[in-house]
Design an enzyme around this catalytic site. Structure first.
Site, PDB file in Angstrom:
ATOM      1  N   ASN A 137      -4.464   1.766   1.117  1.00  0.00           N
ATOM      2  CA  ASN A 137      -5.090   3.093   1.106  1.00  0.00           C
ATOM      3  C   ASN A 137      -5.880   3.363   2.375  1.00  0.00           C
ATOM      4  O   ASN A 137      -5.991   4.514   2.820  1.00  0.00           O
ATOM      5  CB  ASN A 137      -6.020   3.220  -0.106  1.00  0.00           C
ATOM      6  CG  ASN A 137      -5.322   3.811  -1.319  1.00  0.00           C
ATOM      7  OD1 ASN A 137      -4.458   4.673  -1.187  1.00  0.00           O
ATOM      8  ND2 ASN A 137      -5.697   3.348  -2.497  1.00  0.00           N
ATOM      9  N   CYS A 434      -3.090  -2.401  -8.616  1.00  0.00           N
ATOM     10  CA  CYS A 434      -2.195  -2.001  -7.525  1.00  0.00           C
ATOM     11  C   CYS A 434      -2.719  -2.445  -6.169  1.00  0.00           C
ATOM     12  O   CYS A 434      -2.080  -2.197  -5.148  1.00  0.00           O
ATOM     13  CB  CYS A 434      -1.996  -0.478  -7.524  1.00  0.00           C
ATOM     14  SG  CYS A 434      -0.756   0.076  -8.708  1.00  0.00           S
ATOM     15  N   PHE A 435      -3.887  -3.049  -6.132  1.00  0.00           N
ATOM     16  CA  PHE A 435      -4.438  -3.667  -4.924  1.00  0.00           C
ATOM     17  C   PHE A 435      -4.601  -2.669  -3.784  1.00  0.00           C
ATOM     18  O   PHE A 435      -4.400  -3.006  -2.614  1.00  0.00           O
ATOM     19  CB  PHE A 435      -3.574  -4.854  -4.482  1.00  0.00           C
ATOM     20  CG  PHE A 435      -2.987  -5.617  -5.634  1.00  0.00           C
ATOM     21  CD1 PHE A 435      -3.808  -6.202  -6.573  1.00  0.00           C
ATOM     22  CD2 PHE A 435      -1.613  -5.715  -5.802  1.00  0.00           C
ATOM     23  CE1 PHE A 435      -3.283  -6.886  -7.653  1.00  0.00           C
ATOM     24  CE2 PHE A 435      -1.078  -6.387  -6.881  1.00  0.00           C
ATOM     25  CZ  PHE A 435      -1.904  -6.980  -7.814  1.00  0.00           C
ATOM     26  N   CYS A 436      -4.949  -1.423  -4.137  1.00  0.00           N
ATOM     27  CA  CYS A 436      -5.171  -0.346  -3.150  1.00  0.00           C
ATOM     28  C   CYS A 436      -3.927  -0.090  -2.309  1.00  0.00           C
ATOM     29  O   CYS A 436      -4.031   0.330  -1.155  1.00  0.00           O
ATOM     30  CB  CYS A 436      -6.358  -0.673  -2.252  1.00  0.00           C
ATOM     31  SG  CYS A 436      -7.931  -0.776  -3.123  1.00  0.00           S
ATOM     32  N   ASN A 437      -2.753  -0.347  -2.884  1.00  0.00           N
ATOM     33  CA  ASN A 437      -1.491  -0.125  -2.175  1.00  0.00           C
ATOM     34  C   ASN A 437      -0.568   0.694  -3.074  1.00  0.00           C
ATOM     35  O   ASN A 437       0.372   0.167  -3.671  1.00  0.00           O
ATOM     36  CB  ASN A 437      -0.846  -1.468  -1.823  1.00  0.00           C
ATOM     37  CG  ASN A 437       0.233  -1.337  -0.761  1.00  0.00           C
ATOM     38  OD1 ASN A 437       0.959  -0.353  -0.723  1.00  0.00           O
ATOM     39  ND2 ASN A 437       0.336  -2.337   0.096  1.00  0.00           N
TER      40      ASN A 437
END
Length: 832
Positions: A137, A434-437
């Site tokens: 992100n 989602c691990f900022c992805n």
């Protein structure tokens, strides 16, 4: 050495464990990471760990040297400037970057470095910001600067990337690129391309990609740097966004811990990093490694202390410093954190980055292949891996990151929060979501735009518990290895997955997790074959504080009279519970109905607090929402609030519920919150008016706890023993079979009627010892309950009840006394 490790070393012995270093992996763990003795840490993609000697060196450095503000000429300032200069060179050396060609600009982290590029890049209406779908992100955020300046944003998928670190013979044949629809904003502020006051005809474009995807571990071929810079038209295949000069940004925050880009071989214009991803400490410090020519194109508006050579306060005059680093590092650098960098690099350089890469790759390959081989008893696959296919799973040139989800034997999904919860109980630290992805997440999980929007409309946001929506996972489980990870870490993780999620049919034909039920002979009608009675009644006047037991207590439309009628709230509006404030369990309460007073005691307060039960109009009232229910509440004066502030050692206020006036409501998404009882009148409860447990179920749990040799009290041979108060029940019954309450639809206690709302989903609160306010190190009893009381990701113990105020055994009579519960009353369950 076990058989499995011997097999592992036969295949990976040359790569695993630093066999040629001064310390092998076992010695490193024994001397540098003693804090991991009872913990499996598998979130190195989120943050790797610092070593003991590293921190000892940092502390020695800071306690024996004097470092002053570098914006001066004193001896201490010069010492700091020398440290900063040396640190910049170490960073450039790490990326094989010449100081003539590259500069190191220190930032507060990789995100700040990306923001700097987005703010200062020379966007124009002809510019294009192109980025791979698999991006953090923090990279996607650059899109806002581009679109606001009238530029085009273009997402691309790059498939079938040839995993290599050196140049290939056929660069272009390694990539298959597909473009997503271009993005533009009609309301954008359109500007020309301006550099140093001159309007130029050159259009500047930016391409951003990660050296390693933080979601899947897939590494992108660094040949992309040269291809884009030399001839982007080949990638874009006739796209109208090819015009101008292309610059390349590499997000190396994840990848640089094992494979830092070689900037002599792959001369990217911008590379961003965070140091805690490489060697754990310091946090809050990163860097932008920028090519010198590219830095001169950046347009910086703001100036600050340290970035100007001269300025005049009352006229429009400023002269900026000429050096690239000093012109972009606003204010005083984090010079003490910068001083710590050299001690981190010392660890990495001692082991060598190539050895670290081989070591972590060996563990990742082993775990990937083992997960793929797991099967349920019916032959169904257990694990779905993301980012790799069968041909590439054994490749050692994929990052040491593994993203996956787990499936049941019937093909349905285990929620990732369930995996995380159980892993934590097993002493395993991993990451979920989602691990900022978001691009990688939607790509690998097969989530369309409509799926994502439906999930948002259903209330799903980052870090919540909505792990399965509309039959699909909303995120994944991720494990990742660091330079100090061991085979034993990998083995414990695999054992955890097998023990918790692989089902093996038993002679009865059902599968784990098991659930105890009563015999089929007593599954109809009201059970009268056993004498069941009410053993204990407990009221908890203040939410999350200790309760008090009584022999008899009146019922009300809200449940037990005055039960959880009060709560504590922080100045920010947060509802305080034992999850955040464990010492709340030490606050003792008692209500004297005859005197109309709530008495409260705390070991931290000298005086006992007396709160009148009579509601008065002199205190302020307000509305609040909790667990999907709206309440009218009453506050108290400063003396009461100061007492509780002292009791829990943090500012708070006491609030009282007028629950009889308000019923449950829906939230803005049309979804009921945690509250399971959506029709009854409630006080400050999580889900329902009553919680019931049975003595027999608790006894069965204690038998299981005693059979586990690990469940011994520290320093004692006696096993851990759990009493009913660990579960904070309102009602304790005796005389039933263990877990018989699971199947009750409704029940009568005395003449009062209740409806069962199902099992109570337990959390880590039950690991808190109510006598001491401390959490059990062994994470019991939740860990044991998870082994046999887990159903669809929830761990059940006890049942929730709703009081049927308008129903009564034998009917109602005009002269009936107020309804009450009394210890010793018979319990009649209905299980039809």
């Amino acid at each position: 050495m076990g058989e499995r490790k011997e097999e592992f070393l036969k295949e990976f012995g040359e790569d695993y464990g630093y066999p040629h270093a001064s310390k092998n992996i076992d010695e490193i763990r024994a001397t540098e990471f003693k804090r991991l003795d009872e913990l499996v840490y598998l979130d190195h993609a989120g943050a790797t760990l610092y070593s003991e000697s590293q921190m000892e060196s940092v502390i020695k450095d800071l306690t024996t040297n004097v470092y002053g503000n570098p914006h001066s000429q004193s001896d201490s300032s010069v010492a700091t400037s020398d440290n900063v200069r040396m640190a910049r060179q170490q960073v450039l050396d790490y990326f094989n970057a010449s100081p003539e060609d590259y500069k190191c600009i220190f930032t507060s982290g990789a995100t700040a470095a990306l923001k700097l590029v987005g703010e200062a890049f020379p966007w124009s209406r002809e510019s294009c910001f192109m980025y791979t779908m698999e991006n953090h992100n923090s990279v996607l955020g650059i899109r806002e600067y581009a679109l606001n300046q009238g530029a085009t944003a273009l997402a691309v998928d790059i498939e079938d990337v040839e995993h290599h670190s050196g140049p290939s013979k056929s660069k272009l044949s390694s990539f298959k690129v597909s473009q997503h629809p271009a993005q533009r904003r009609t309301e954008a502020t359109l500007t020309g391309t301006v550099v140093n006051g001159d309007t130029l005809g050159t259009v500047y474009n930016l391409f951003a990609f990660p050296s390693e995807c933080n979601f899947s571990g897939v590494r992108f071929g660094l040949d992309l740097v040269n291809i884009i810079k030399e001839d982007a038209k080949v990638i874009l295949e006739g796209s109208p966004y090819c015009r101008g000069q292309w610059m390349v940004l590499i997000d190396a925050a994840k990848g640089c811990a094992t494979h830092p880009p070689d900037l002599t071989m792959f001369p990217a214009d911008f590379v961003v990093i965070s140091f805690y991803k490489i060697f754990g400490y310091p946090t809050g410090l990163g860097a932008l490694i920028v090519r010198t020519e590219a830095a001169r194109l950046l347009r910086k508006t703001y100036f600050s202390g340290g970035t100007v050579a001269a300025s005049i306060a009352d006229i429009d005059f400023v002269r900026r410093r000429g050096g690239i680093e000093e012109s972009f590092e606003d204010g005083t650098q984090s010079f003490l954190s910068i001083a710590a960098i050299s001690h981190g690099f010392k660890i990495i350089n001692t082991l060598t980055i190539s050895s670290i890469a081989r070591h972590t790759a060996s563990l990742a390959v082993y775990v990937r292949s083992t997960l793929l081989a797991l099967r349920h008893g019916n032959g169904a696959s257990v694990c779905v891996l993301y980012g790799t296919n069968a041909a590439k799973v054994l490749s050692r040139d994929i990052g040491p990151t593994i993203a996956f989800n787990l499936k049941r034997s019937d093909g349905s999904w285990f929620g990732y929060r369930e995996v995380e919860k159980l892993a934590s109980l097993s002493g395993i630290q991993l990451r979920t979501g989602c691990f900022c992805n978001p691009g990688a997440c939607s790509k690998y999980l097969g989530l369309s735009h409509s799926d994502l929007l439906l999930n948002v409309e259903a209330g799903h946001v980052c870090w919540d518990d909505n792990d399965i929506l509309h039959g699909k996972p909303t995120g994944a489980v991720r494990i990742s290895f660091g330079y100090m990870s061991t085979f034993e870490d990998a083995k414990k993780f695999i054992s955890f997955v097998v023990r918790s999620f692989v089902s093996i049919p038993n002679p009865l034909g059902n599968e784990c997790p098991q659930r105890t039920t009563i015999s089929s002979s007593s599954t109809k009608g009201i059970e009268r074959s056993r004498l069941m009675s009410l053993k204990a009644i407990t009221i908890y006047p203040i939410k999350s504080c200790a309760g008090f037991s009584v022999d008899s207590w009146p019922l009300s439309s809200n449940g037990l009279q005055h039960d959880r009628e009060w709560l504590l709230k922080s100045p920010s509006g947060e509802i305080l519970t034992q999850k955040k404030v464990p010492e709340m369990c030490l606050i003792r309460t008692f209500i004297d109905l005859s005197r109309g007073t709530l008495f409260v005691e705390s070991p931290r307060c000298k005086e006992k607090l007396k709160v009148p039960l009579e509601q008065t109009s002199c205190y302020r009232k307000e509305e609040m929402q909790l667990y999907g229910q709206r309440y009218e509440v009453q506050g108290y004066d400063s003396d009461v609030n100061l007492w509780f502030t002292e009791a829990i050692a943090r500012p708070c206020t006491l609030m009282r519920c007028f629950g009889s006036e308000h019923t449950c409501c829906m939230n803005t998404s049309g979804i009921v919150g945690m509250c399971r009882d959506v029709q009854s009148k409630l006080n400050f409860v999580n889900e329902a008016q009553f919680l019931l447990v049975s003595e027999e179920s608790i006894s069965d749990l204690n038998k299981k706890l005693s059979k586990n040799p690990q469940n011994r009290s520290p320093g004692h041979q006696l096993p851990i023993h759990i009493d009913s108060m660990r579960f904070r029940p309102n009602l304790v019954i005796s005389g039933a079979e263990p877990y018989a309450e699971d199947n009750w639809r409704n029940l009568t206690i005395g003449k009062a009627c209740f409806t069962s709302l199902g099992g109570c989903n337990r959390c880590q609160m039950i690991n808190l010892n109510p006598q001491t306010g401390q959490v059990q190190k062994l994470k019991e009893p939740l860990a044991t309950l998870a082994s046999y009381r887990r159903v669809q990701g929830k761990i059940f113990f006890g049942i929730l009840l709703k009081y049927e105020e308008n129903m009564r055994l034998g009917g109602w009579k005009d002269n009936d006394p107020e309804p009450r519960l009394q210890v010793g009353q018979r319990v009649y369950p209905n299980i039809s």
